[in-house]
Design a protein around this motif. Structure first.
Motif, PDB file in Angstrom:
ATOM      1  N   ASP A  57      38.409 -13.777 -28.376  1.00 41.47           N
ATOM      2  CA  ASP A  57      37.235 -13.012 -28.822  1.00 41.47           C
ATOM      3  C   ASP A  57      36.922 -13.289 -30.288  1.00 41.47           C
ATOM      4  N   ALA A  58      37.972 -13.379 -31.111  1.00 40.19           N
ATOM      5  CA  ALA A  58      37.745 -13.654 -32.531  1.00 40.19           C
ATOM      6  C   ALA A  58      37.238 -15.079 -32.730  1.00 40.19           C
ATOM      7  N   TRP A  59      37.804 -16.035 -31.990  1.00 37.45           N
ATOM      8  CA  TRP A  59      37.406 -17.437 -32.132  1.00 37.45           C
ATOM      9  C   TRP A  59      35.953 -17.648 -31.709  1.00 37.45           C
ATOM     10  N   SER A  60      35.543 -16.964 -30.640  1.00 37.64           N
ATOM     11  CA  SER A  60      34.176 -17.134 -30.140  1.00 37.64           C
ATOM     12  C   SER A  60      33.154 -16.368 -30.970  1.00 37.64           C
ATOM     13  N   GLY A  61      33.635 -15.441 -31.804  1.00 38.20           N
ATOM     14  CA  GLY A  61      32.725 -14.635 -32.601  1.00 38.20           C
ATOM     15  C   GLY A  61      32.182 -13.423 -31.869  1.00 38.20           C
ATOM     16  N   ARG A  62      32.639 -13.191 -30.651  1.00 34.37           N
ATOM     17  CA  ARG A  62      32.149 -12.038 -29.895  1.00 34.37           C
ATOM     18  C   ARG A  62      32.652 -10.728 -30.493  1.00 34.37           C
ATOM     19  N   VAL A  63      33.818 -10.775 -31.128  1.00 37.15           N
ATOM     20  CA  VAL A  63      34.393  -9.574 -31.724  1.00 37.15           C
ATOM     21  C   VAL A  63      34.807  -9.889 -33.154  1.00 37.15           C
ATOM     22  N   VAL A  64      34.400  -9.020 -34.066  1.00 39.28           N
ATOM     23  CA  VAL A  64      34.863  -9.091 -35.453  1.00 39.28           C
ATOM     24  C   VAL A  64      35.744  -7.874 -35.690  1.00 39.28           C
ATOM     25  N   TRP A  65      37.031  -8.102 -35.869  1.00 40.32           N
ATOM     26  CA  TRP A  65      37.969  -6.986 -35.984  1.00 40.32           C
ATOM     27  C   TRP A  65      37.922  -6.383 -37.378  1.00 40.32           C
ATOM     28  N   ALA A  66      37.985  -5.064 -37.444  1.00 42.18           N
ATOM     29  CA  ALA A  66      38.006  -4.358 -38.722  1.00 42.18           C
ATOM     30  C   ALA A  66      39.396  -4.493 -39.336  1.00 42.18           C
ATOM     31  N   THR A  67      39.461  -4.991 -40.554  1.00 44.55           N
ATOM     32  CA  THR A  67      40.736  -5.186 -41.241  1.00 44.55           C
ATOM     33  C   THR A  67      40.727  -4.675 -42.677  1.00 44.55           C
ATOM     34  N   GLN A  68      39.535  -4.478 -43.253  1.00 44.97           N
ATOM     35  CA  GLN A  68      39.455  -4.091 -44.659  1.00 44.97           C
ATOM     36  C   GLN A  68      39.831  -2.627 -44.839  1.00 44.97           C
ATOM     37  N   ARG A  69      40.635  -2.373 -45.864  1.00 44.80           N
ATOM     38  CA  ARG A  69      41.018  -0.996 -46.203  1.00 44.80           C
ATOM     39  C   ARG A  69      40.712  -0.741 -47.668  1.00 44.80           C
ATOM     40  N   THR A  70      40.386   0.507 -47.965  1.00 40.89           N
ATOM     41  CA  THR A  70      40.143   0.904 -49.342  1.00 40.89           C
ATOM     42  C   THR A  70      40.683   2.311 -49.557  1.00 40.89           C
ATOM     43  N   GLY A  71      41.205   2.560 -50.737  1.00 41.90           N
ATOM     44  CA  GLY A  71      41.719   3.879 -51.067  1.00 41.90           C
ATOM     45  C   GLY A  71      40.653   4.827 -51.579  1.00 41.90           C
ATOM     46  N   SER A  72      39.443   4.322 -51.785  1.00 47.92           N
ATOM     47  CA  SER A  72      38.346   5.165 -52.271  1.00 47.92           C
ATOM     48  C   SER A  72      37.557   5.705 -51.089  1.00 47.92           C
ATOM     49  N   ASP A  73      37.312   7.004 -51.101  1.00 52.98           N
ATOM     50  CA  ASP A  73      36.573   7.629 -50.009  1.00 52.98           C
ATOM     51  C   ASP A  73      35.113   7.208 -50.015  1.00 52.98           C
ATOM     52  N   LEU A  74      34.584   6.895 -48.834  1.00 51.53           N
ATOM     53  CA  LEU A  74      33.135   6.849 -48.701  1.00 51.53           C
ATOM     54  C   LEU A  74      32.613   8.267 -48.908  1.00 51.53           C
ATOM     55  N   PRO A  75      31.412   8.440 -49.453  1.00 56.13           N
ATOM     56  CA  PRO A  75      30.997   9.748 -49.991  1.00 56.13           C
ATOM     57  C   PRO A  75      30.739  10.852 -48.968  1.00 56.13           C
ATOM     58  N   VAL A  76      30.422  10.519 -47.711  1.00 61.88           N
ATOM     59  CA  VAL A  76      29.992  11.534 -46.752  1.00 61.88           C
ATOM     60  C   VAL A  76      31.057  11.735 -45.674  1.00 61.88           C
ATOM     61  N   ARG A  77      31.495  12.972 -45.527  1.00 61.28           N
ATOM     62  CA  ARG A  77      32.463  13.295 -44.479  1.00 61.28           C
ATOM     63  C   ARG A  77      31.715  13.641 -43.196  1.00 61.28           C
ATOM     64  N   VAL A  78      31.936  12.851 -42.156  1.00 58.95           N
ATOM     65  CA  VAL A  78      31.286  13.075 -40.865  1.00 58.95           C
ATOM     66  C   VAL A  78      32.054  14.093 -40.038  1.00 58.95           C
ATOM     67  N   LYS A  79      33.376  13.957 -40.000  1.00 59.94           N
ATOM     68  CA  LYS A  79      34.209  14.854 -39.194  1.00 59.94           C
ATOM     69  C   LYS A  79      35.606  14.873 -39.780  1.00 59.94           C
ATOM     70  N   GLN A  80      36.233  16.024 -39.726  1.00 58.49           N
ATOM     71  CA  GLN A  80      37.639  16.109 -40.097  1.00 58.49           C
ATOM     72  C   GLN A  80      38.354  16.990 -39.083  1.00 58.49           C
ATOM     73  N   HIS A  81      39.663  16.760 -38.946  1.00 54.49           N
ATOM     74  CA  HIS A  81      40.441  17.553 -38.005  1.00 54.49           C
ATOM     75  C   HIS A  81      41.910  17.486 -38.410  1.00 54.49           C
ATOM     76  N   GLY A  82      42.637  18.524 -38.036  1.00 51.76           N
ATOM     77  CA  GLY A  82      44.080  18.561 -38.238  1.00 51.76           C
ATOM     78  C   GLY A  82      44.758  18.989 -36.953  1.00 51.76           C
ATOM     79  N   SER A  83      45.810  18.291 -36.552  1.00 52.46           N
ATOM     80  CA  SER A  83      46.549  18.653 -35.340  1.00 52.46           C
ATOM     81  C   SER A  83      47.985  18.987 -35.710  1.00 52.46           C
ATOM     82  N   LEU A  84      48.504  20.048 -35.080  1.00 53.31           N
ATOM     83  CA  LEU A  84      49.836  20.564 -35.381  1.00 53.31           C
ATOM     84  C   LEU A  84      50.895  19.508 -35.085  1.00 53.31           C
TER      85      LEU A  84
END
Length: 293
Positions: A47-74
Protein backbone atom coordinates in the motif's frame (compact mmCIF):
# COMPACT_ATOMS: atom_id res chain seq x y z
CA UNK A 1 -51.56 -7.93 27.47
CA UNK A 2 -49.49 -9.03 24.48
CA UNK A 3 -45.81 -9.89 24.70
CA UNK A 4 -43.65 -7.54 22.61
CA UNK A 5 -42.14 -9.17 19.58
CA UNK A 6 -38.41 -9.78 19.54
CA UNK A 7 -36.39 -9.63 16.36
CA UNK A 8 -34.62 -12.86 15.40
CA UNK A 9 -31.23 -13.30 17.02
CA UNK A 10 -28.46 -13.19 14.41
CA UNK A 11 -25.26 -14.46 15.98
CA UNK A 12 -21.76 -13.34 14.95
CA UNK A 13 -20.09 -15.73 12.55
CA UNK A 14 -17.37 -16.44 15.08
CA UNK A 15 -19.97 -17.89 17.47
CA UNK A 16 -21.63 -20.15 14.90
CA UNK A 17 -18.65 -21.29 12.83
CA UNK A 18 -17.10 -24.70 13.56
CA UNK A 19 -13.91 -24.67 15.66
CA UNK A 20 -10.95 -23.23 13.82
CA UNK A 21 -8.07 -25.48 12.87
CA UNK A 22 -5.89 -23.81 15.50
CA UNK A 23 -8.53 -24.48 18.16
CA UNK A 24 -8.56 -28.16 17.27
CA UNK A 25 -4.76 -28.28 17.00
CA UNK A 26 -3.27 -25.53 19.24
CA UNK A 27 0.26 -26.40 18.19
CA UNK A 28 -0.54 -24.80 14.81
CA UNK A 29 -1.27 -21.39 16.36
CA UNK A 30 2.30 -19.98 16.06
CA UNK A 31 2.32 -20.89 12.36
CA UNK A 32 -1.06 -19.22 11.81
CA UNK A 33 0.04 -16.09 13.67
CA UNK A 34 3.25 -15.85 11.65
CA UNK A 35 1.26 -16.23 8.42
CA UNK A 36 -1.23 -13.50 9.38
CA UNK A 37 1.60 -11.15 10.35
CA UNK A 38 3.46 -11.75 7.11
CA UNK A 39 0.34 -10.99 5.09
CA UNK A 40 -0.23 -7.75 6.99
CA UNK A 41 3.38 -6.61 6.58
CA UNK A 42 3.16 -7.36 2.87
CA UNK A 43 0.00 -5.27 2.62
CA UNK A 44 1.62 -2.39 4.53
CA UNK A 45 4.57 -2.34 2.13
CA UNK A 46 2.40 -2.79 -0.97
CA UNK A 47 0.00 0.00 0.00
CA UNK A 48 2.83 2.40 0.82
CA UNK A 49 4.76 1.53 -2.35
CA UNK A 50 1.72 2.03 -4.58
CA UNK A 51 0.84 5.31 -2.89
CA UNK A 52 -2.65 4.12 -2.00
CA UNK A 53 -1.94 4.66 1.69
CA UNK A 54 0.18 7.33 3.35
CA UNK A 55 0.82 6.28 6.93
CA UNK A 56 0.80 8.89 9.68
CA UNK A 57 4.21 8.99 11.36
CA UNK A 58 4.85 12.62 12.35
CA UNK A 59 4.65 13.49 16.04
CA UNK A 60 4.84 16.81 17.81
CA UNK A 61 4.83 17.79 21.46
CA UNK A 62 2.96 21.03 20.75
CA UNK A 63 -0.82 20.88 20.95
CA UNK A 64 -2.90 21.80 17.96
CA UNK A 65 -5.07 24.69 19.23
CA UNK A 66 -8.59 23.18 19.11
CA UNK A 67 -9.71 20.30 21.30
CA UNK A 68 -12.30 18.20 19.45
CA UNK A 69 -12.84 15.50 22.09
CA UNK A 70 -11.30 14.37 25.33
CA UNK A 71 -11.94 11.35 27.52
CA UNK A 72 -10.52 9.52 30.51
CA UNK A 73 -10.97 5.82 31.27
CA UNK A 74 -10.41 4.24 34.68
CA UNK A 75 -7.14 2.33 34.87
CA UNK A 76 -7.92 -0.25 37.56
CA UNK A 77 -11.08 -2.35 37.82
CA UNK A 78 -12.01 -4.42 40.85
CA UNK A 79 -11.34 -8.00 39.80
CA UNK A 80 -10.31 -11.21 41.53
CA UNK A 81 -7.60 -10.19 44.08
CA UNK A 82 -5.38 -12.99 42.73
CA UNK A 83 -5.37 -11.27 39.32
CA UNK A 84 -5.06 -7.63 40.34
CA UNK A 85 -1.34 -7.75 39.53
CA UNK A 86 -2.38 -8.04 35.88
CA UNK A 87 -4.28 -4.78 36.25
CA UNK A 88 -1.23 -3.03 37.67
CA UNK A 89 0.94 -4.47 34.90
CA UNK A 90 -1.62 -3.14 32.43
CA UNK A 91 -0.88 0.39 33.63
CA UNK A 92 2.77 -0.09 32.69
CA UNK A 93 1.75 -1.42 29.28
CA UNK A 94 -0.61 1.49 28.68
CA UNK A 95 2.05 4.01 29.66
CA UNK A 96 4.44 2.54 27.07
CA UNK A 97 1.79 2.33 24.33
CA UNK A 98 0.40 5.80 25.05
CA UNK A 99 3.91 7.21 24.68
CA UNK A 100 3.97 5.89 21.11
CA UNK A 101 0.59 7.45 20.24
CA UNK A 102 0.95 10.77 22.06
CA UNK A 103 1.46 13.71 19.73
CA UNK A 104 0.83 11.82 16.50
CA UNK A 105 -0.56 14.05 13.74
CA UNK A 106 -2.78 12.53 11.05
CA UNK A 107 -2.54 14.99 8.18
CA UNK A 108 -5.14 15.25 5.39
CA UNK A 109 -5.02 12.11 3.26
CA UNK A 110 -3.01 10.15 5.83
CA UNK A 111 -3.99 6.94 7.64
CA UNK A 112 -3.43 5.96 11.27
CA UNK A 113 -2.79 2.30 12.14
CA UNK A 114 -2.76 1.47 15.85
CA UNK A 115 -0.50 -1.53 15.28
CA UNK A 116 1.97 0.37 13.09
CA UNK A 117 2.26 3.19 15.62
CA UNK A 118 2.38 1.15 18.84
CA UNK A 119 4.31 -1.78 17.38
CA UNK A 120 4.71 -5.27 18.78
CA UNK A 121 4.44 -5.28 22.57
CA UNK A 122 7.33 -7.48 23.71
CA UNK A 123 9.17 -8.05 26.97
CA UNK A 124 12.30 -6.59 25.39
CA UNK A 125 10.45 -3.26 25.09
CA UNK A 126 9.38 -3.39 28.75
CA UNK A 127 5.85 -4.76 28.39
CA UNK A 128 4.54 -6.99 31.17
CA UNK A 129 1.92 -9.72 31.49
CA UNK A 130 -1.51 -8.09 31.47
CA UNK A 131 -5.02 -9.33 30.90
CA UNK A 132 -5.80 -10.31 27.30
CA UNK A 133 -9.24 -11.29 26.05
CA UNK A 134 -9.44 -14.27 23.75
CA UNK A 135 -12.26 -16.67 22.84
CA UNK A 136 -14.41 -15.65 25.79
CA UNK A 137 -11.77 -15.80 28.50
CA UNK A 138 -9.36 -13.40 30.11
CA UNK A 139 -5.82 -14.75 30.27
CA UNK A 140 -2.39 -13.35 31.06
CA UNK A 141 -0.26 -12.29 28.11
CA UNK A 142 2.60 -9.90 27.35
CA UNK A 143 1.23 -6.46 26.50
CA UNK A 144 -2.23 -7.30 27.78
CA UNK A 145 -4.51 -4.32 28.35
CA UNK A 146 -3.48 -2.06 25.46
CA UNK A 147 -6.95 -2.55 23.95
CA UNK A 148 -8.02 0.09 26.47
CA UNK A 149 -5.93 2.63 24.56
CA UNK A 150 -7.43 1.52 21.23
CA UNK A 151 -10.90 1.84 22.79
CA UNK A 152 -10.09 5.39 23.86
CA UNK A 153 -8.80 6.37 20.41
CA UNK A 154 -11.84 4.84 18.69
CA UNK A 155 -14.24 6.67 21.01
CA UNK A 156 -12.62 10.02 20.28
CA UNK A 157 -12.54 9.34 16.53
CA UNK A 158 -16.28 8.62 16.58
CA UNK A 159 -16.73 12.24 17.71
CA UNK A 160 -14.92 13.59 14.67
CA UNK A 161 -15.18 13.52 10.85
CA UNK A 162 -12.32 10.98 10.63
CA UNK A 163 -13.14 7.73 8.81
CA UNK A 164 -12.84 4.37 10.58
CA UNK A 165 -11.42 2.02 7.93
CA UNK A 166 -10.90 -1.07 10.08
CA UNK A 167 -12.05 -2.11 13.51
CA UNK A 168 -12.66 -5.49 15.11
CA UNK A 169 -14.75 -5.97 18.24
CA UNK A 170 -14.90 -8.74 20.80
CA UNK A 171 -17.48 -11.51 20.29
CA UNK A 172 -17.88 -11.93 24.05
CA UNK A 173 -19.18 -9.70 26.83
CA UNK A 174 -16.86 -10.62 29.69
CA UNK A 175 -17.70 -8.14 32.44
CA UNK A 176 -20.89 -6.59 33.90
CA UNK A 177 -21.53 -2.89 33.36
CA UNK A 178 -20.48 -1.76 36.84
CA UNK A 179 -18.65 1.54 36.39
CA UNK A 180 -19.07 1.54 32.59
CA UNK A 181 -18.76 5.04 31.14
CA UNK A 182 -19.00 4.32 27.41
CA UNK A 183 -21.80 2.50 25.58
CA UNK A 184 -21.28 -1.23 25.33
CA UNK A 185 -20.09 -2.22 21.88
CA UNK A 186 -17.74 0.66 21.01
CA UNK A 187 -14.55 -1.13 22.08
CA UNK A 188 -11.81 -2.61 19.90
CA UNK A 189 -9.92 -5.85 19.70
CA UNK A 190 -6.19 -5.55 18.96
CA UNK A 191 -3.80 -8.35 18.03
CA UNK A 192 -0.43 -7.41 16.58
CA UNK A 193 -0.38 -6.91 13.73
CA UNK A 194 -3.36 -8.39 11.93
CA UNK A 195 -6.29 -7.25 14.13
CA UNK A 196 -6.06 -3.48 13.97
CA UNK A 197 -7.74 -0.13 14.41
CA UNK A 198 -7.22 1.88 11.21
CA UNK A 199 -8.44 5.47 10.76
CA UNK A 200 -8.14 7.70 7.66
CA UNK A 201 -8.26 11.48 7.49
CA UNK A 202 -10.51 12.35 4.54
CA UNK A 203 -10.80 16.00 5.60
CA UNK A 204 -8.69 19.03 4.71
CA UNK A 205 -7.54 19.62 8.32
CA UNK A 206 -4.87 17.85 10.42
CA UNK A 207 -5.88 15.94 13.55
CA UNK A 208 -3.63 15.21 16.51
CA UNK A 209 -3.84 12.43 19.12
CA UNK A 210 -2.72 13.04 22.69
CA UNK A 211 -2.59 10.18 25.20
CA UNK A 212 -1.10 9.83 28.66
CA UNK A 213 -1.49 7.84 31.88
CA UNK A 214 -2.51 9.74 35.01
CA UNK A 215 -2.90 8.61 38.62
CA UNK A 216 -6.29 6.95 38.11
CA UNK A 217 -7.20 7.39 34.46
CA UNK A 218 -5.90 6.86 30.96
CA UNK A 219 -6.38 10.25 29.32
CA UNK A 220 -6.82 11.14 25.69
CA UNK A 221 -7.50 14.15 23.50
CA UNK A 222 -8.22 14.58 19.81
CA UNK A 223 -7.18 18.01 18.56
CA UNK A 224 -7.19 19.99 15.31
CA UNK A 225 -6.20 23.45 14.07
CA UNK A 226 -9.60 25.09 13.41
CA UNK A 227 -12.98 24.84 15.16
CA UNK A 228 -15.06 22.22 13.30
CA UNK A 229 -18.52 23.12 12.06
CA UNK A 230 -20.07 19.89 13.31
CA UNK A 231 -20.11 17.97 16.55
CA UNK A 232 -21.07 14.35 17.16
CA UNK A 233 -22.87 12.40 19.87
CA UNK A 234 -22.71 8.60 20.14
CA UNK A 235 -25.33 6.49 21.87
CA UNK A 236 -26.49 2.89 22.22
CA UNK A 237 -30.05 1.97 21.26
CA UNK A 238 -32.21 -1.15 21.50
CA UNK A 239 -30.13 -2.73 24.26
CA UNK A 240 -31.26 -6.30 24.98
CA UNK A 241 -30.17 -9.41 26.85
CA UNK A 242 -31.53 -12.59 25.25
CA UNK A 243 -31.37 -16.18 26.44
CA UNK A 244 -31.42 -19.00 23.91
CA UNK A 245 -30.55 -22.66 24.45
CA UNK A 246 -29.23 -21.87 27.91
CA UNK A 247 -26.84 -19.16 26.71
CA UNK A 248 -27.25 -15.40 27.21
CA UNK A 249 -26.48 -12.96 24.40
CA UNK A 250 -26.32 -9.19 24.40
CA UNK A 251 -27.09 -6.95 21.47
CA UNK A 252 -27.55 -3.29 20.70
CA UNK A 253 -27.07 -0.69 18.01
CA UNK A 254 -24.55 2.14 18.19
CA UNK A 255 -25.74 5.34 16.52
CA UNK A 256 -24.00 8.63 15.86
CA UNK A 257 -25.86 11.93 15.60
CA UNK A 258 -24.37 14.86 13.69
CA UNK A 259 -25.13 18.35 15.05
CA UNK A 260 -24.48 21.77 13.55
CA UNK A 261 -22.43 23.70 16.12
CA UNK A 262 -23.77 27.06 14.96
CA UNK A 263 -27.49 26.25 15.19
CA UNK A 264 -27.47 23.31 17.59
CA UNK A 265 -29.73 21.40 15.20
CA UNK A 266 -29.25 17.78 14.21
CA UNK A 267 -28.29 17.54 10.56
CA UNK A 268 -27.87 13.80 10.27
CA UNK A 269 -27.43 10.46 12.00
CA UNK A 270 -25.90 7.12 11.09
CA UNK A 271 -25.87 3.56 12.33
CA UNK A 272 -22.26 2.87 13.33
CA UNK A 273 -22.55 -0.80 14.29
CA UNK A 274 -24.94 -3.59 15.21
CA UNK A 275 -23.42 -5.57 18.07
CA UNK A 276 -24.13 -9.07 19.32
CA UNK A 277 -21.96 -10.99 21.78
CA UNK A 278 -22.09 -14.00 24.04
CA UNK A 279 -22.38 -13.01 27.71
CA UNK A 280 -20.02 -15.05 29.86
CA UNK A 281 -21.36 -13.83 33.22
CA UNK A 282 -24.83 -14.18 34.71
CA UNK A 283 -26.67 -10.84 34.40
CA UNK A 284 -27.40 -9.46 37.84
CA UNK A 285 -30.61 -8.23 39.47
CA UNK A 286 -32.45 -5.58 37.49
CA UNK A 287 -31.25 -6.85 34.12
CA UNK A 288 -34.15 -8.16 32.07
CA UNK A 289 -33.29 -11.24 30.04
CA UNK A 290 -35.76 -12.11 27.30
CA UNK A 291 -36.30 -15.81 26.69
CA UNK A 292 -36.19 -16.98 23.08
CA UNK A 293 -37.70 -20.20 21.76
Amino acid sequence: MTTPSVEPLELPARLTAPPRLTQRHPWLLPVAVATHRARRRTRWVRDAWSGRVVWATQRTGSDLPVRVKQHGSLLLRELDPDRMHLQHNKVTNLRLAAGRVDGLVVAPGQTFSFNKVVGNCTRRKGYLDGMRLSDGSADAGVGGGICQLANLVHWMVLHSPLTVVERSEHSFDLFPDQGRMLPWGVGCSIVYNYVDLVVRNDTDRPFQLRAWVGDRYLHGQLRTDEPPGLRYTVEARDEQFLRRDGRVFRRNQVWRRVIDRRTGEQVGEELVKRNCALVVYEPGPGVEVLELD
